[in-house]
Motif scaffolding. Structure first.
Motif, PDB file in Angstrom:
ATOM      1  N   TRP A   1      33.375  35.098  41.594  1.00 15.50           N
ATOM      2  CA  TRP A   1      32.020  34.595  41.814  1.00 15.50           C
ATOM      3  C   TRP A   1      31.009  35.318  40.929  1.00 15.50           C
ATOM      4  CZ3 TRP A   1      32.558  35.069  47.829  1.00 15.50           C
ATOM      5  CH2 TRP A   1      33.332  33.980  48.303  1.00 15.50           C
ATOM      6  N   LEU A   2      31.186  36.642  40.848  1.00 17.75           N
ATOM      7  CA  LEU A   2      30.195  37.452  40.132  1.00 17.75           C
ATOM      8  C   LEU A   2      30.495  37.531  38.644  1.00 17.75           C
ATOM      9  CD1 LEU A   2      29.894  40.408  42.686  1.00 17.75           C
ATOM     10  CD2 LEU A   2      28.364  38.461  42.436  1.00 17.75           C
ATOM     11  N   ASN A   3      31.561  36.869  38.220  1.00 17.60           N
ATOM     12  CA  ASN A   3      31.965  36.898  36.820  1.00 17.60           C
ATOM     13  C   ASN A   3      32.316  38.301  36.321  1.00 17.60           C
ATOM     14  OD1 ASN A   3      32.361  34.485  35.478  1.00 17.60           O
ATOM     15  ND2 ASN A   3      30.164  34.019  35.522  1.00 17.60           N
ATOM     16  N   LEU A   4      32.886  39.106  37.205  1.00 16.78           N
ATOM     17  CA  LEU A   4      33.318  40.433  36.784  1.00 16.78           C
ATOM     18  C   LEU A   4      34.683  40.315  36.113  1.00 16.78           C
ATOM     19  CD1 LEU A   4      32.367  42.584  39.904  1.00 16.78           C
ATOM     20  CD2 LEU A   4      31.157  42.414  37.722  1.00 16.78           C
ATOM     21  N   SER A   5      34.906  41.199  35.158  1.00 16.43           N
ATOM     22  CA  SER A   5      36.157  41.088  34.412  1.00 16.43           C
ATOM     23  C   SER A   5      37.332  41.619  35.222  1.00 16.43           C
ATOM     24  CB  SER A   5      36.044  41.838  33.090  1.00 16.43           C
ATOM     25  OG  SER A   5      35.647  43.167  33.346  1.00 16.43           O
ATOM     26  N   SER A   6      37.151  42.782  35.887  1.00 14.41           N
ATOM     27  CA  SER A   6      38.280  43.382  36.580  1.00 14.41           C
ATOM     28  C   SER A   6      38.051  43.415  38.075  1.00 14.41           C
ATOM     29  CB  SER A   6      38.515  44.808  36.075  1.00 14.41           C
ATOM     30  OG  SER A   6      39.418  45.450  36.935  1.00 14.41           O
ATOM     31  N   ALA A   7      39.061  43.047  38.831  1.00 11.01           N
ATOM     32  CA  ALA A   7      38.959  43.101  40.280  1.00 11.01           C
ATOM     33  C   ALA A   7      39.956  44.107  40.836  1.00 11.01           C
ATOM     34  CB  ALA A   7      39.220  41.732  40.872  1.00 11.01           C
ATOM     35  N   ASP A   8      40.538  44.908  39.960  1.00  8.13           N
ATOM     36  CA  ASP A   8      41.607  45.794  40.392  1.00  8.13           C
ATOM     37  C   ASP A   8      41.042  47.093  40.954  1.00  8.13           C
ATOM     38  OD1 ASP A   8      44.001  46.783  40.961  1.00  8.13           O
ATOM     39  OD2 ASP A   8      44.723  46.976  38.903  1.00  8.13           O
ATOM     40  N   LEU A   9      40.544  46.986  42.199  1.00 16.40           N
ATOM     41  CA  LEU A   9      39.919  48.140  42.846  1.00 16.40           C
ATOM     42  C   LEU A   9      40.902  49.306  42.956  1.00 16.40           C
ATOM     43  CD1 LEU A   9      37.280  48.977  44.359  1.00 16.40           C
ATOM     44  CD2 LEU A   9      38.469  48.350  46.452  1.00 16.40           C
ATOM     45  N   LEU A  10      42.127  48.998  43.414  1.00 16.83           N
ATOM     46  CA  LEU A  10      43.093  50.062  43.653  1.00 16.83           C
ATOM     47  C   LEU A  10      43.678  50.608  42.343  1.00 16.83           C
ATOM     48  CD1 LEU A  10      44.957  48.592  46.748  1.00 16.83           C
ATOM     49  CD2 LEU A  10      43.151  50.284  46.706  1.00 16.83           C
ATOM     50  N   GLY A  11      43.384  49.927  41.229  1.00 21.76           N
ATOM     51  CA  GLY A  11      43.917  50.370  39.952  1.00 21.76           C
ATOM     52  C   GLY A  11      43.045  51.403  39.259  1.00 21.76           C
TER      53      GLY A  11
ATOM     54  N   ALA B   1      40.183  53.439  43.983  1.00 25.75           N
ATOM     55  CA  ALA B   1      41.240  53.716  44.947  1.00 25.75           C
ATOM     56  C   ALA B   1      40.777  54.757  45.963  1.00 25.75           C
ATOM     57  CB  ALA B   1      42.495  54.204  44.225  1.00 25.75           C
ATOM     58  N   PHE B   2      40.081  55.783  45.484  1.00 23.95           N
ATOM     59  CA  PHE B   2      39.571  56.819  46.386  1.00 23.95           C
ATOM     60  C   PHE B   2      38.560  56.216  47.364  1.00 23.95           C
ATOM     61  CE2 PHE B   2      36.992  60.495  47.584  1.00 23.95           C
ATOM     62  CZ  PHE B   2      37.978  61.406  47.887  1.00 23.95           C
ATOM     63  N   ALA B   3      37.660  55.389  46.836  1.00 24.61           N
ATOM     64  CA  ALA B   3      36.670  54.729  47.688  1.00 24.61           C
ATOM     65  C   ALA B   3      37.354  53.819  48.704  1.00 24.61           C
ATOM     66  CB  ALA B   3      35.684  53.926  46.840  1.00 24.61           C
ATOM     67  N   ALA B   4      38.439  53.160  48.277  1.00 25.20           N
ATOM     68  CA  ALA B   4      39.160  52.268  49.186  1.00 25.20           C
ATOM     69  C   ALA B   4      39.744  53.058  50.357  1.00 25.20           C
ATOM     70  CB  ALA B   4      40.259  51.531  48.432  1.00 25.20           C
ATOM     71  N   VAL B   5      40.335  54.225  50.076  1.00 25.09           N
ATOM     72  CA  VAL B   5      40.884  55.063  51.147  1.00 25.09           C
ATOM     73  C   VAL B   5      39.768  55.489  52.094  1.00 25.09           C
ATOM     74  CG1 VAL B   5      41.975  57.280  51.672  1.00 25.09           C
ATOM     75  CG2 VAL B   5      42.846  55.876  49.790  1.00 25.09           C
TER      76      VAL B   5
ATOM     77  N   PRO C   1      44.647  42.636  43.425  1.00 20.93           N
ATOM     78  CA  PRO C   1      43.853  42.279  42.240  1.00 20.93           C
ATOM     79  C   PRO C   1      43.933  40.803  41.873  1.00 20.93           C
ATOM     80  CG  PRO C   1      45.773  43.584  41.642  1.00 20.93           C
ATOM     81  CD  PRO C   1      45.664  43.632  43.131  1.00 20.93           C
ATOM     82  N   ASN C   2      44.974  40.115  42.270  1.00 18.31           N
ATOM     83  CA  ASN C   2      45.108  38.715  41.875  1.00 18.31           C
ATOM     84  C   ASN C   2      44.820  37.735  43.003  1.00 18.31           C
ATOM     85  OD1 ASN C   2      46.040  39.414  39.241  1.00 18.31           O
ATOM     86  ND2 ASN C   2      47.970  39.984  40.211  1.00 18.31           N
ATOM     87  N   LEU C   3      45.236  38.113  44.226  1.00 18.73           N
ATOM     88  CA  LEU C   3      45.159  37.161  45.325  1.00 18.73           C
ATOM     89  C   LEU C   3      44.131  37.533  46.373  1.00 18.73           C
ATOM     90  CD1 LEU C   3      49.002  36.857  45.806  1.00 18.73           C
ATOM     91  CD2 LEU C   3      47.504  35.239  44.639  1.00 18.73           C
ATOM     92  N   GLY C   4      43.570  38.746  46.264  1.00 17.02           N
ATOM     93  CA  GLY C   4      42.773  39.253  47.369  1.00 17.02           C
ATOM     94  C   GLY C   4      41.334  38.791  47.359  1.00 17.02           C
ATOM     95  N   LEU C   5      40.599  39.291  48.356  1.00 22.96           N
ATOM     96  CA  LEU C   5      39.195  38.943  48.512  1.00 22.96           C
ATOM     97  C   LEU C   5      38.379  39.445  47.328  1.00 22.96           C
ATOM     98  CD1 LEU C   5      37.007  37.785  50.397  1.00 22.96           C
ATOM     99  CD2 LEU C   5      36.824  40.053  51.407  1.00 22.96           C
ATOM    100  N   ASN C   6      38.713  40.652  46.845  1.00 25.12           N
ATOM    101  CA  ASN C   6      37.926  41.201  45.745  1.00 25.12           C
ATOM    102  C   ASN C   6      38.134  40.398  44.454  1.00 25.12           C
ATOM    103  OD1 ASN C   6      40.495  42.274  45.924  1.00 25.12           O
ATOM    104  ND2 ASN C   6      39.990  43.970  44.560  1.00 25.12           N
TER     105      ASN C   6
END
Lengths: 278, 298
Positions: free
Chosen positions: B141-151, B156-160, B130-135
């Protein structure tokens, strides 16, 4: 060029576009993987994963190699070679027997191995843990080798039965006329004729052993007996804030198998395509 | 078959299969029976298992976590099939052609096939950080508030789902490539003479001819998806909450973190029964076990 050939080529355009898209999806993470490892920790933290590495350094690899990595590598090598050897010897003899006895019993044996393809190792890990502790093998390399080899057997038998089918009956007959026993037929006819299948089996079982994770995770404990995959899992904690080193360990774990792949590419690809075609 | 005794001298007996068979039965088949037995016991891994009758199974039917794990596993399996099969089929049929770029592309395609799921899950865990990754970068870039996909549970399900597809699509692509290579060109030539377009050719020739390959690939895919474990352990640890606690992970957590190995055996038995039933069903439905050739009748 015939009309049909042109038609097929035209059909490939959407598929080709999809292939290109997939290539990007595969290549970008791989780029991130390699690019992250050749920069310093601070540069990674500042610039993020997609940036071109400003200063090129292999220091992350040094940090990994100075630790226990070499020992993990050696353990993995031992496990891989032992597994491949056990699987080749057992699968060749089983397939030879299935192909040449042709009784109801040998068909049953073949069916057992076919059904064995469907046994997930996750589902039987608890009894394997029980068996390994009863055999007093817990936390040894043998504890990884034995079940890993056993679970490689079904697909290996399937591949070898397939390639042994291609040997002509006449070739067996001419050897039998010479008075050759089953062992000599195996050694002088079957093994040379199925060299391709045997190397496929070797490559597969080696790949499975190299990349296996569940058996090492459950059946070993100490650092001395840790293999690469388990070592990587352990690095999550150790290199939590050192992402270049963490990914350098990932790269180092792939390099040996990738090098082997460059030599054994044909066996691997043909073997997989063969399974799909049958 | 009439075989003269002279000809049989060079033949091995069934005894040649015994070492391999015993080894396999001991480490793969016998554990299937033992896990069934253990599911009727209570066992902490140290003392001896003690018989408790159907306690574990009674508990299993009423366990909400288990129910959710089954639902998640089935959902993951179905989505895996829907996600991976079209892509692998398309890529495999394309790769079976004679493009010049193919050799170069396939070298990169098959890289994920060589790496362990541990290595790949680690790579993706880094990318999804969430802090250092590509997302984090993309969200920036997209000005999204949260990048914590796995959170997030769905993320998280989509990531798996995605990471396992990324890893296994090359394998299934290879299977389809091999299958598509074996389709005789004469079939396409005949269809082209009849004026069948490329789409019709795909549905009238390629798909039916790939029947055996589709079965093989689907069995591998379904059994694979029912038993995903490494990726879940490293990527999400079953979380957040229980959002990615699928059956194999629940079994691991119950057995080797809570050391309730009796109950974990019941979970494992349920898993083995499901996986075997599904693959037998797929094999039976399609007559695959007869090893019938798709080339028959040509």
């Amino acid at each position: 060029m015939s009309t049909s050939a042109r038609r097929r080529r035209r059909a490939n355009i959407p598929a080709g576009a999809a292939a290109f898209l997939w290539l990007v999806i595969v290549a970008v993470p791989l780029y991130i993987l390699v690019a992250s490892t050749v920069q310093s920790r601070s540069s990674y933290l500042e610039n993020g994963p997609l940036s071109l590495p400003g200063e090129f350094t292999l220091d992350s690899y040094r940090r990994v190699l100075e630790g226990d990595f070499p020992r993990y590598l050696l353990n993995t090598l031992i496990v891989t070679v032992a597994c491949a050897a056990i699987v080749i010897v057992l699968a060749v003899t089983v397939a030879y027997s299935i192909i040449r006895t042709r009784t109801r019993l040998s068909r049953r044996v073949f069916q057992i191995f076919l059904l064995g393809l469907a046994i997930p190792s996750q589902a039987v890990i608890i009894p394997i843990y029980l068996i390994i502790t009863e055999l007093q093998l817990y936390d040894t390399l043998l504890a990884i080798i034995l079940p890993t080899a056993a679970f490689s057997l079904p697909v290996s038998v399937l591949i070898l039965v397939g390639s042994m089918r291609d040997i002509e009956e006449e070739q067996y007959e001419s050897m039998a006329l010479d008075g050759a026993g089953p062992a000599r037929v195996l050694w002088q006819l079957v093994v040379p004729m199925t060299r391709g299948g045997i190397s496929t089996v070797g490559v597969f079982s080696a790949l499975g052993a190299w990349n296996g994770f569940l058996f090492p995770l459950i059946l070993t404990q100490s650092r001395e007996n840790r293999v690469l995959t388990l070592g990587l899992y352990d690095y999550i904690g150790e290199f939590r804030v050192d992402i270049p080193a963490l990914l350098a360990a990932v790269v180092l774990s792939i390099v040996p198998i990738f090098t082997a792949y460059l030599f054994a590419r044909r066996q691997l690809i043909n073997g997989l395509m063969g399974v799909g075609g049958r | 078959m009439t075989t003269a005794p002279r000809r049989r001298t060079g033949r091995p007996g069934i005894a040649w299969a015994v070492p391999g068979l015993l080894f396999f039965l001991f480490f793969a088949a016998a554990p299937m029976l033992i896990v069934g037995y253990l599911s009727f016991t209570q066992w902490d891994g140290l003392s001896n298992p003690s018989w408790t009758g159907t306690d574990n199974w009674d508990r299993l039917w009423n366990d909400d976590t288990m129910r959710q794990a089954i639902a998640l596993s089935l959902l993951l399996t179905v989505l895996t099939w829907l996600f991976q099969t079209p892509i692998a089929l398309l890529l495999g049929v394309w790769a079976a052609g004679r493009q010049r770029t193919r050799a170069l592309l396939s070298a990169i395609f098959f890289l994920p096939l060589l790496a362990s799921s541990v290595a790949l899950a680690l790579l993706w865990k880094t990318i999804f950080d969430p802090n250092l990754g590509l997302n984090a970068q993309i969200a920036d870039w997209l000005n999204l508030s949260s990048a914590d996909l796995l959170g997030s549970p769905r993320g998280a399900f989509a990531a798996v789902l995605f990471v396992t597809a990324w890893q296994f699509i090359p394998l299934h692509t290879l299977l389809y490539q091999g299958g598509a290579r074996q389709i005789p060109q004469s079939l396409y030539d005949a269809a082209a003479l009849d004026g069948a377009g490329t789409v019709r050719q795909f549905f009238a020739i390629t798909l039916p001819q790939l029947r055996n390959t589709i079965v093989t690939s689907s069995v591998l895919m379904v059994v694979g998806a029912l038993t995903y474990f490494d990726t879940v352990l490293i990527l999400t640890r079953g979380g957040p909450g229980d959002a990615t606690t699928i059956v194999p992970f629940l079994m691991y957590r119950t057995g080797f973190q809570a050391f309730d190995l009796g109950y974990a055996s019941a979970v494992a038995t349920a898993l083995v029964i499901t996986a075997t039933a599904v693959s037998l069903l797929l094999v039976r439905l399609t007559g695959f076990s007869k090893m019938r050739s798709t080339r028959e009748g040509i």
